[in-house]
Design a protein around this motif. Structure first.
Motif, mmCIF file in Angstrom:
data_model
loop_
_atom_site.group_PDB
_atom_site.id
_atom_site.type_symbol
_atom_site.label_atom_id
_atom_site.label_comp_id
_atom_site.label_asym_id
_atom_site.label_seq_id
_atom_site.Cartn_x
_atom_site.Cartn_y
_atom_site.Cartn_z
ATOM 1 N N PRO A 261 0.810 -1.221 0.000
ATOM 2 C CA PRO A 261 0.000 0.000 0.000
ATOM 3 C C PRO A 261 0.841 1.268 0.000
ATOM 4 C CG PRO A 261 0.082 -0.902 2.210
ATOM 5 C CD PRO A 261 0.780 -1.890 1.317
ATOM 6 N N TYR A 262 2.115 1.136 0.384
ATOM 7 C CA TYR A 262 2.968 2.306 0.593
ATOM 8 C C TYR A 262 3.264 3.056 -0.704
ATOM 9 C CZ TYR A 262 3.463 -0.991 4.374
ATOM 10 O OH TYR A 262 3.175 -1.923 5.344
ATOM 11 N N ILE A 263 3.385 2.338 -1.798
ATOM 12 C CA ILE A 263 3.618 3.000 -3.074
ATOM 13 C C ILE A 263 2.392 3.827 -3.461
ATOM 14 C CG2 ILE A 263 2.826 1.008 -4.445
ATOM 15 C CD1 ILE A 263 5.745 3.326 -5.380
ATOM 16 N N TYR A 264 1.214 3.358 -3.058
ATOM 17 C CA TYR A 264 -0.023 4.122 -3.282
ATOM 18 C C TYR A 264 -0.038 5.354 -2.381
ATOM 19 C CZ TYR A 264 -2.008 0.213 -5.969
ATOM 20 O OH TYR A 264 -2.253 -0.759 -6.914
ATOM 21 N N PHE A 265 0.287 5.141 -1.091
ATOM 22 C CA PHE A 265 0.321 6.276 -0.155
ATOM 23 C C PHE A 265 1.255 7.370 -0.657
ATOM 24 C CE2 PHE A 265 -0.482 3.402 3.848
ATOM 25 C CZ PHE A 265 -1.732 3.083 3.356
ATOM 26 N N SER A 266 2.436 6.945 -1.123
ATOM 27 C CA SER A 266 3.482 7.909 -1.481
ATOM 28 C C SER A 266 3.091 8.782 -2.669
ATOM 29 C CB SER A 266 4.797 7.177 -1.789
ATOM 30 O OG SER A 266 4.686 6.428 -2.985
ATOM 31 N N LYS A 267 2.146 8.307 -3.476
ATOM 32 C CA LYS A 267 1.709 9.064 -4.650
ATOM 33 C C LYS A 267 0.454 9.883 -4.380
ATOM 34 C CE LYS A 267 3.857 5.994 -8.028
ATOM 35 N NZ LYS A 267 4.894 6.994 -8.389
ATOM 36 N N ALA A 268 -0.007 9.868 -3.129
ATOM 37 C CA ALA A 268 -1.212 10.614 -2.767
ATOM 38 C C ALA A 268 -0.852 11.952 -2.129
ATOM 39 C CB ALA A 268 -2.070 9.791 -1.807
ATOM 40 N N ASP A 269 -1.781 12.880 -2.212
ATOM 41 C CA ASP A 269 -1.587 14.198 -1.588
ATOM 42 C C ASP A 269 -2.028 14.204 -0.132
ATOM 43 O OD1 ASP A 269 -0.834 15.963 -3.981
ATOM 44 O OD2 ASP A 269 -2.638 14.948 -4.711
ATOM 45 N N LEU A 270 -2.868 13.224 0.232
ATOM 46 C CA LEU A 270 -3.439 13.231 1.568
ATOM 47 C C LEU A 270 -3.957 11.847 1.916
ATOM 48 C CD1 LEU A 270 -4.419 14.918 4.058
ATOM 49 C CD2 LEU A 270 -6.555 15.299 2.795
ATOM 50 N N PHE A 271 -3.731 11.433 3.168
ATOM 51 C CA PHE A 271 -4.319 10.204 3.695
ATOM 52 C C PHE A 271 -5.392 10.589 4.710
ATOM 53 C CE2 PHE A 271 -4.941 6.816 6.675
ATOM 54 C CZ PHE A 271 -4.897 5.667 5.903
ATOM 55 N N VAL A 272 -6.554 9.929 4.620
ATOM 56 C CA VAL A 272 -7.651 10.246 5.532
ATOM 57 C C VAL A 272 -8.182 8.971 6.165
ATOM 58 C CG1 VAL A 272 -9.887 11.385 5.809
ATOM 59 C CG2 VAL A 272 -8.284 12.195 4.064
ATOM 60 N N LEU A 273 -8.394 9.018 7.484
ATOM 61 C CA LEU A 273 -9.007 7.909 8.222
ATOM 62 C C LEU A 273 -10.202 8.461 8.995
ATOM 63 C CD1 LEU A 273 -8.291 4.821 8.927
ATOM 64 C CD2 LEU A 273 -7.674 5.756 11.156
ATOM 65 N N THR A 274 -11.354 7.798 8.884
ATOM 66 C CA THR A 274 -12.561 8.295 9.559
ATOM 67 C C THR A 274 -13.154 7.247 10.496
ATOM 68 O OG1 THR A 274 -13.775 7.695 7.539
ATOM 69 C CG2 THR A 274 -13.221 10.015 7.836
ATOM 70 N N SER A 275 -12.305 6.477 11.153
ATOM 71 C CA SER A 275 -12.766 5.382 12.014
ATOM 72 C C SER A 275 -13.581 5.867 13.202
ATOM 73 C CB SER A 275 -11.570 4.584 12.530
ATOM 74 O OG SER A 275 -10.938 3.882 11.491
ATOM 75 N N ILE A 276 -14.437 4.968 13.681
ATOM 76 C CA ILE A 276 -15.222 5.206 14.890
ATOM 77 C C ILE A 276 -14.416 4.827 16.124
ATOM 78 C CG2 ILE A 276 -17.302 4.503 16.160
ATOM 79 C CD1 ILE A 276 -18.619 4.045 13.411
ATOM 80 N N HIS A 277 -13.610 3.778 16.010
ATOM 81 C CA HIS A 277 -12.689 3.411 17.092
ATOM 82 C C HIS A 277 -11.490 2.695 16.515
ATOM 83 C CE1 HIS A 277 -13.746 -0.936 17.218
ATOM 84 N NE2 HIS A 277 -14.960 -0.527 16.918
ATOM 85 N N GLU A 278 -10.359 2.828 17.181
ATOM 86 C CA GLU A 278 -9.111 2.176 16.799
ATOM 87 C C GLU A 278 -8.359 1.820 18.076
ATOM 88 O OE1 GLU A 278 -7.697 1.345 13.909
ATOM 89 O OE2 GLU A 278 -9.138 2.234 12.511
ATOM 90 N N GLY A 279 -7.404 0.906 17.945
ATOM 91 C CA GLY A 279 -6.529 0.616 19.074
ATOM 92 C C GLY A 279 -5.303 1.507 19.044
ATOM 93 N N PHE A 280 -4.681 1.558 17.896
ATOM 94 C CA PHE A 280 -3.478 2.374 17.698
ATOM 95 C C PHE A 280 -3.553 3.140 16.383
ATOM 96 C CE2 PHE A 280 0.774 2.543 15.668
ATOM 97 C CZ PHE A 280 1.433 3.347 16.573
ATOM 98 N N SER A 281 -4.065 2.519 15.365
ATOM 99 C CA SER A 281 -4.129 3.029 13.994
ATOM 100 C C SER A 281 -2.766 2.962 13.335
ATOM 101 C CB SER A 281 -4.674 4.453 13.930
ATOM 102 O OG SER A 281 -5.019 4.767 12.594
ATOM 103 N N HIS A 282 -2.357 1.729 13.130
ATOM 104 C CA HIS A 282 -1.090 1.405 12.474
ATOM 105 C C HIS A 282 -0.964 2.115 11.128
ATOM 106 C CE1 HIS A 282 2.176 -1.707 12.482
ATOM 107 N NE2 HIS A 282 2.221 -1.359 11.217
ATOM 108 N N VAL A 283 -2.081 2.180 10.404
ATOM 109 C CA VAL A 283 -2.042 2.707 9.040
ATOM 110 C C VAL A 283 -1.704 4.197 9.016
ATOM 111 C CG1 VAL A 283 -4.506 3.283 8.860
ATOM 112 C CG2 VAL A 283 -3.242 2.598 6.816
ATOM 113 N N ILE A 284 -2.059 4.932 10.070
ATOM 114 C CA ILE A 284 -1.692 6.347 10.139
ATOM 115 C C ILE A 284 -0.175 6.490 10.222
ATOM 116 C CG2 ILE A 284 -1.736 8.406 11.591
ATOM 117 C CD1 ILE A 284 -4.584 7.856 12.256
ATOM 118 N N ALA A 285 0.437 5.689 11.086
ATOM 119 C CA ALA A 285 1.890 5.741 11.219
ATOM 120 C C ALA A 285 2.566 5.346 9.914
ATOM 121 C CB ALA A 285 2.343 4.826 12.360
ATOM 122 N N GLU A 286 1.991 4.369 9.213
ATOM 123 C CA GLU A 286 2.561 3.947 7.937
ATOM 124 C C GLU A 286 2.411 5.046 6.881
ATOM 125 O OE1 GLU A 286 2.186 -0.895 8.048
ATOM 126 O OE2 GLU A 286 0.461 0.243 7.309
#
Length: 372
Positions: A261-286
């Motif tokens: 997924p990282y090659i996709y992230f790197s080509k994006a202008d913005l990452f957005v997460l709209t979760s209701i609950h998370e434990g840590f949210s690994h994907v944000i750190a990634e």
């Protein structure tokens, strides 16, 4: 003295955050001290191929957790395991019961990965899990918020819980960005002057992509954009219907699960997460490690800790599409210098969760647990 044998147990090495965390711990354990083994149910997982070759990998004959206790107990005994490490409540419960049945010297280290509970039935279930958890030798929480939930709803004593953040394999992320390629079927999505907004996660109620679609519709009216959604799940058809109702269906791209997924992230202008609950949210750190600015809901309990209260990314109220849209637009409209500053800070923050450092904390916990 021989190497410490650590058995990692999870139902499947699938595409979720729990499996990714186990993968990062297993692959980064010091091989001079530890010999990792992975045991799963008889289910295929997308992360299996990323395991290092020296990891002994066993699949049980069953696909049902409740039927895995005997076989798991036998493996713990015959392999002379020292530490049984597991994550996710039901898996933790099975691991503890199997270890008790094995009558071995092995110690259970269990990890709680989410901020669960809320309804009467859920809270009652967590109390039962808590009773079983107390039979383990060590409990690990992946954030301070999850620790608070363990104390409140599982009735675990604070002194019995250690907080260790999720390990992010920064070196692997950089390698996959530098050497990876986007699926040819998706390359056209990125050949545009539009702003690229990306999200990743299972298409389930917890991730609340409905709020993201509502926010994106507002953003697209002011800033020509495309929304790329990584992940699979049961809500895809509902989300497609919602996109059609918002007349943004030609602006949204469902690309499914991606092993890189990282090659996709790197080509994006913005990452957005709209979760209701998370434990840590690994994907944000990634996402931060991939050089992508982040907007996230301030859900319990991970995003605020990962983003340090909003220092390293924007935080919005859960379910508030208007506020999510405002923060998305604010970041998308930054000038080059401001954007570069956010990206630099994001890289720095991701370094705090680097697998090399985090796995050392797990190694220390394993060694301490064996002394109990």
């Amino acid at each position: 003295m021989g190497k410490i044998k650590v058995l990692f147990f999870i139902y499947q090495m699938g595409g979720g955050g729990a499996a990714r965390t186990l993968l990062n711990i297993i692959n980064n354990l010091d091989r001079n001290k530890f010999a990792p083994m992975l045991v799963t149910l008889n289910m295929n997982g997308s992360y299996e191929k990323e395991l290092k070759e020296d990891v002994k990998f066993i699949k049980l004959e069953t696909t049902r957790l409740s039927r895995s206790i005997g076989d798991l107990a036998n493996i713990i005994k015959t392999e002379e395991i020292d530490i049984v490490f597991s994550t996710i409540p039901r898996v933790n419960t099975i691991a503890i019961l199997a270890n008790a049945l094995s009558r071995s010297k092995a110690k259970n280290v269990i990890r709680e990965a989410d901020n669960l509970g809320g309804s009467f039935r859920e809270n009652l279930q967590l109390l039962v899990f808590g009773m079983v958890y107390k039979r383990s030798s060590q409990i690990v929480s992946l954030s301070e918020g999850v620790k608070e939930n363990l104390v409140k709803r599982y009735k675990i004593k604070p002194k019995d819980i250690k907080v260790i953040y999720n390990p992010v394999d920064v070196d692997n992320i950089n390698e996959q960005i530098n050497n990876g390629t986007i699926n040819p079927d998706h390359q056209e999505i990125f050949n545009t002057t539009d702003k690229i907004i990306i999200t990743a996660g299972r298409l389930v109620p917890q991730k609340d992509q409905r709020t993201l679609l509502n926010a994106f519709a507002k953003v697209n009216k002011q800033e020509s954009s495309r929304l790329v959604i990584l992940g699979e799940g049961p809500l895809k058809d509902e989300l497609l219907q919602q996109a059609a109702q918002l007349t943004i269906e030609d602006r949204i791209h469902f690309v499914g699960f991606q092993s890189n997924p990282y090659i996709y992230f790197s080509k994006a202008d913005l990452f957005v997460l709209t979760s209701i609950h998370e434990g840590f949210s690994h994907v944000i750190a990634e996402a931060l490690a991939s050089g992508t600015p982040v907007v996230s809901t301030d859900c319990k309990s991970g995003p605020a800790e990962v983003l340090d209260g909003g220092v390293y990314g924007a935080l919005c109220p859960v379910g508030d599409a208007d506020d999510v849209a405002l923060n998305m637009l604010r970041i998308l409209q930054l000038n080059k210098e401001e954007r570069a500053d956010i990206i630099t800070k994001g890289h720095m923050r991701a370094g705090h969760f680097d697998a090399k450092q985090i796995v050392k904390q797990y190694e220390a916990v394993f060694l301490e647990t064996l002394k109990k």
